[in-house]
Design a protein around this motif. Structure first.
Motif, mmCIF file in Angstrom:
data_model
loop_
_atom_site.group_PDB
_atom_site.id
_atom_site.type_symbol
_atom_site.label_atom_id
_atom_site.label_comp_id
_atom_site.label_asym_id
_atom_site.label_seq_id
_atom_site.Cartn_x
_atom_site.Cartn_y
_atom_site.Cartn_z
ATOM 1 N N ALA A 49 0.826 -1.205 0.000
ATOM 2 C CA ALA A 49 0.000 0.000 0.000
ATOM 3 C C ALA A 49 0.860 1.255 0.000
ATOM 4 O O ALA A 49 0.475 2.290 -0.561
ATOM 5 C CB ALA A 49 -0.932 -0.009 1.207
ATOM 6 N N ALA A 50 2.035 1.176 0.604
ATOM 7 C CA ALA A 50 2.924 2.338 0.640
ATOM 8 C C ALA A 50 3.319 2.782 -0.759
ATOM 9 O O ALA A 50 3.543 3.982 -0.999
ATOM 10 C CB ALA A 50 4.177 2.021 1.456
ATOM 11 N N GLN A 51 3.393 1.846 -1.702
ATOM 12 C CA GLN A 51 3.753 2.214 -3.071
ATOM 13 C C GLN A 51 2.605 2.938 -3.771
ATOM 14 O O GLN A 51 2.826 3.809 -4.612
ATOM 15 C CB GLN A 51 4.171 0.956 -3.829
ATOM 16 C CG GLN A 51 5.496 0.400 -3.323
ATOM 17 C CD GLN A 51 5.725 -1.041 -3.710
ATOM 18 O OE1 GLN A 51 4.811 -1.758 -4.087
ATOM 19 N NE2 GLN A 51 6.974 -1.467 -3.615
ATOM 20 N N VAL A 52 1.372 2.579 -3.413
ATOM 21 C CA VAL A 52 0.215 3.304 -3.938
ATOM 22 C C VAL A 52 0.231 4.738 -3.419
ATOM 23 O O VAL A 52 0.033 5.695 -4.183
ATOM 24 C CB VAL A 52 -1.088 2.583 -3.537
ATOM 25 C CG1 VAL A 52 -2.306 3.383 -4.000
ATOM 26 C CG2 VAL A 52 -1.121 1.171 -4.115
ATOM 27 N N LEU A 53 0.492 4.894 -2.132
ATOM 28 C CA LEU A 53 0.547 6.235 -1.551
ATOM 29 C C LEU A 53 1.732 7.025 -2.090
ATOM 30 O O LEU A 53 1.629 8.228 -2.358
ATOM 31 C CB LEU A 53 0.640 6.133 -0.027
ATOM 32 C CG LEU A 53 -0.576 5.516 0.666
ATOM 33 C CD1 LEU A 53 -0.296 5.301 2.147
ATOM 34 C CD2 LEU A 53 -1.817 6.379 0.475
ATOM 35 N N TYR A 101 -2.638 -0.781 -7.792
ATOM 36 C CA TYR A 101 -3.382 -1.326 -6.660
ATOM 37 C C TYR A 101 -2.586 -2.438 -5.989
ATOM 38 O O TYR A 101 -1.596 -2.959 -6.508
ATOM 39 C CB TYR A 101 -4.739 -1.875 -7.138
ATOM 40 C CG TYR A 101 -4.648 -3.300 -7.628
ATOM 41 C CD1 TYR A 101 -4.997 -4.355 -6.788
ATOM 42 C CD2 TYR A 101 -4.171 -3.588 -8.899
ATOM 43 C CE1 TYR A 101 -4.863 -5.668 -7.211
ATOM 44 C CE2 TYR A 101 -4.043 -4.887 -9.320
ATOM 45 C CZ TYR A 101 -4.393 -5.928 -8.467
ATOM 46 O OH TYR A 101 -4.250 -7.212 -8.873
ATOM 47 N N THR A 102 -3.071 -2.834 -4.806
ATOM 48 C CA THR A 102 -2.556 -3.993 -4.094
ATOM 49 C C THR A 102 -3.691 -4.587 -3.269
ATOM 50 O O THR A 102 -4.774 -4.011 -3.176
ATOM 51 C CB THR A 102 -1.359 -3.595 -3.208
ATOM 52 O OG1 THR A 102 -0.699 -4.776 -2.744
ATOM 53 C CG2 THR A 102 -1.778 -2.737 -2.031
ATOM 54 N N ALA A 110 -9.274 -4.284 -3.280
ATOM 55 C CA ALA A 110 -8.035 -3.634 -3.698
ATOM 56 C C ALA A 110 -7.868 -2.264 -3.045
ATOM 57 O O ALA A 110 -8.811 -1.463 -2.980
ATOM 58 C CB ALA A 110 -8.014 -3.477 -5.215
ATOM 59 N N PHE A 111 -6.656 -1.980 -2.580
ATOM 60 C CA PHE A 111 -6.252 -0.637 -2.167
ATOM 61 C C PHE A 111 -5.707 0.034 -3.416
ATOM 62 O O PHE A 111 -4.745 -0.451 -4.018
ATOM 63 C CB PHE A 111 -5.197 -0.705 -1.067
ATOM 64 C CG PHE A 111 -4.843 0.643 -0.514
ATOM 65 C CD1 PHE A 111 -5.715 1.295 0.347
ATOM 66 C CD2 PHE A 111 -3.654 1.265 -0.853
ATOM 67 C CE1 PHE A 111 -5.407 2.552 0.866
ATOM 68 C CE2 PHE A 111 -3.338 2.517 -0.345
ATOM 69 C CZ PHE A 111 -4.212 3.168 0.518
ATOM 70 N N TYR A 112 -6.293 1.134 -3.844
ATOM 71 C CA TYR A 112 -6.110 1.611 -5.207
ATOM 72 C C TYR A 112 -5.831 3.102 -5.297
ATOM 73 O O TYR A 112 -6.141 3.874 -4.399
ATOM 74 C CB TYR A 112 -7.374 1.317 -6.030
ATOM 75 C CG TYR A 112 -8.548 2.181 -5.601
ATOM 76 C CD1 TYR A 112 -8.741 3.455 -6.132
ATOM 77 C CD2 TYR A 112 -9.455 1.735 -4.634
ATOM 78 C CE1 TYR A 112 -9.795 4.262 -5.721
ATOM 79 C CE2 TYR A 112 -10.514 2.538 -4.217
ATOM 80 C CZ TYR A 112 -10.676 3.798 -4.761
ATOM 81 O OH TYR A 112 -11.717 4.603 -4.339
ATOM 82 N N VAL A 113 -5.293 3.489 -6.456
ATOM 83 C CA VAL A 113 -5.355 4.852 -6.942
ATOM 84 C C VAL A 113 -5.495 4.776 -8.456
ATOM 85 O O VAL A 113 -4.927 3.880 -9.095
ATOM 86 C CB VAL A 113 -4.114 5.684 -6.535
ATOM 87 C CG1 VAL A 113 -2.844 5.181 -7.222
ATOM 88 C CG2 VAL A 113 -4.328 7.166 -6.855
ATOM 89 N N TYR A 114 -6.298 5.678 -9.027
ATOM 90 C CA TYR A 114 -6.449 5.781 -10.480
ATOM 91 C C TYR A 114 -5.743 7.031 -10.968
ATOM 92 O O TYR A 114 -5.871 8.106 -10.372
ATOM 93 C CB TYR A 114 -7.926 5.837 -10.881
ATOM 94 C CG TYR A 114 -8.645 4.539 -10.667
ATOM 95 C CD1 TYR A 114 -8.638 3.543 -11.638
ATOM 96 C CD2 TYR A 114 -9.321 4.288 -9.486
ATOM 97 C CE1 TYR A 114 -9.291 2.337 -11.439
ATOM 98 C CE2 TYR A 114 -9.977 3.090 -9.269
ATOM 99 C CZ TYR A 114 -9.958 2.110 -10.258
ATOM 100 O OH TYR A 114 -10.598 0.924 -10.045
#
Length: 333
Positions: A212-216, A259-260, A243-247
């Motif tokens: 998740a840290a990589q998404v942030l 996502y992860t 999924a923990f996501y960003v678009y």
């Protein structure tokens, strides 16, 4: 007619208008690896991937999705793919090895949904980089995971991919209407998903990151250079898929998800998780509203003749279902 034995979603090709700007976005900012480059194209992969590429960026005049590629289990599955789509009256072409750098012989078809799909078995193996932490930067994308496509008829898309041997992990529905579905061949939540809307269009390509840290961090990187406009939605937690996501949107407007935290679907009796369209957690587990562009905008797709496919209007509109903070209109009860 026997369907080809599809292993997984493998790569996508996008048409972009400025290859240098696209390289900045996908390589410098997101951290993908350049495996091969030509004057008019880049071939990229994630750090976990041992095959030649998972994304092709090709320079063109109009941004579009060109094709979605799936790997098949055996060489004879190419014959099955050719026969499968020909029997359905779809345009089909066969290409020799090397037509796409790193990829063996392939079959491309314009499927009943209007998308160009490619099937291949052989692909060049490349250097293992998953423990080259010294080379990682940006979002540290590990691998391509899935395609999400916009289609006007969700049940028709579901039936088509079911005929190709895909299984369903999750749906959004109301008991009568199917609003969205997630289907898989590999042992994750999906290789392909369907979003209702005018189509055919490509909604997004999904890329897996390990933490998740990589998404942030992806959000922090774009914010730090004053280009937060590329962040379209999130970060957040999906209800569907967990999924923990960003678009994000690339310089040409193509959407991707980093996502992860999805889950294993490999058991033969894996049950379908059915979400009510009236559950505000379905699209965001925390109940945050989905923004209009996410529901309404997507990349046009090219047909087998390289022309942009005309759109057909949708027969369902999930964005019209207002529940909690979500939705863009009122649902008819």
């Amino acid at each position: 007619m026997t369907a080809p034995d599809i292993v997984r979603s493998a790569y996508a090709e996008l048409v972009v208008t400025d290859l240098a700007r696209s390289r900045w976005f996908w390589v410098d900012m997101l951290g993908m690896v350049v495996q091969h480059e030509e004057a008019d194209a880049l071939y990229l992969r994630g750090f976990d991937e041992l095959t030649h590429h998972s994304l092709v960026l090709r320079r063109g005049e109009t941004p579009a999705a060109d094709r979605l590629a799936f790997r098949v289990r055996r060489p004879e599955d190419l014959d099955r793919a050719e026969a499968f789509f020909a029997a359905r009256g779809c345009p089909v072409k066969r290409f020799p090895a090397g037509t796409t750098p790193g990829v063996g012989e392939s079959v491309r078809a314009e499927d009943p949904l209007g998308f160009v799909v490619e099937f291949f078995h052989e692909i060049e193996q490349v250097e293992r980089l998953h423990q080259r932490y010294d080379l990682r930067h940006g979002a540290e994308i590990a691998r391509l995971d899935h395609f999400n496509i916009v289609v006007p008829d969700i049940p028709a898309a579901f039936a088509h991919y079911e005929s190709l041997g895909f299984r369903c992990s999750e749906t959004i529905e109301d008991g009568e209407k199917l609003y969205a579905a997630w289907m898989y061949r590999k042992q994750t939540v999906h290789d392909v998903a369907f979003t209702g809307g005018a189509g055919p269009r490509l909604h997004h390509i999904g890329f897996f990151a390990h933490e998740a840290a990589q998404v942030l961090r992806t959000c922090d990187i774009f914010g730090s250079v004053g280009l937060e406009k590329h962040i379209e939605r999130g970060p957040g937690r999906h209800g569907v898929s967990n999924a923990f996501y960003v678009y994000l949107r690339d310089p040409d407007g193509h959407r991707l998800e980093v996502y992860t935290s999805d889950y294993f679907t490999g058991d033969p009796d894996h049950p379908v998780l059915r979400w009510s369209v009236r559950d505000p957690r379905r699209r965001d587990f925390w109940g945050n509203a989905v923004i209009e562009s996410w529901y309404k905008e997507a990349s046009p797709v090219r047909g087998l003749d390289a022309t942009i496919q005309p759109l057909r209007e949708a027969n369902v509109d999930e964005s019209a279902v207002r529940v909690g903070a979500d939705g863009l209109g009122s649902v008819t009860r």
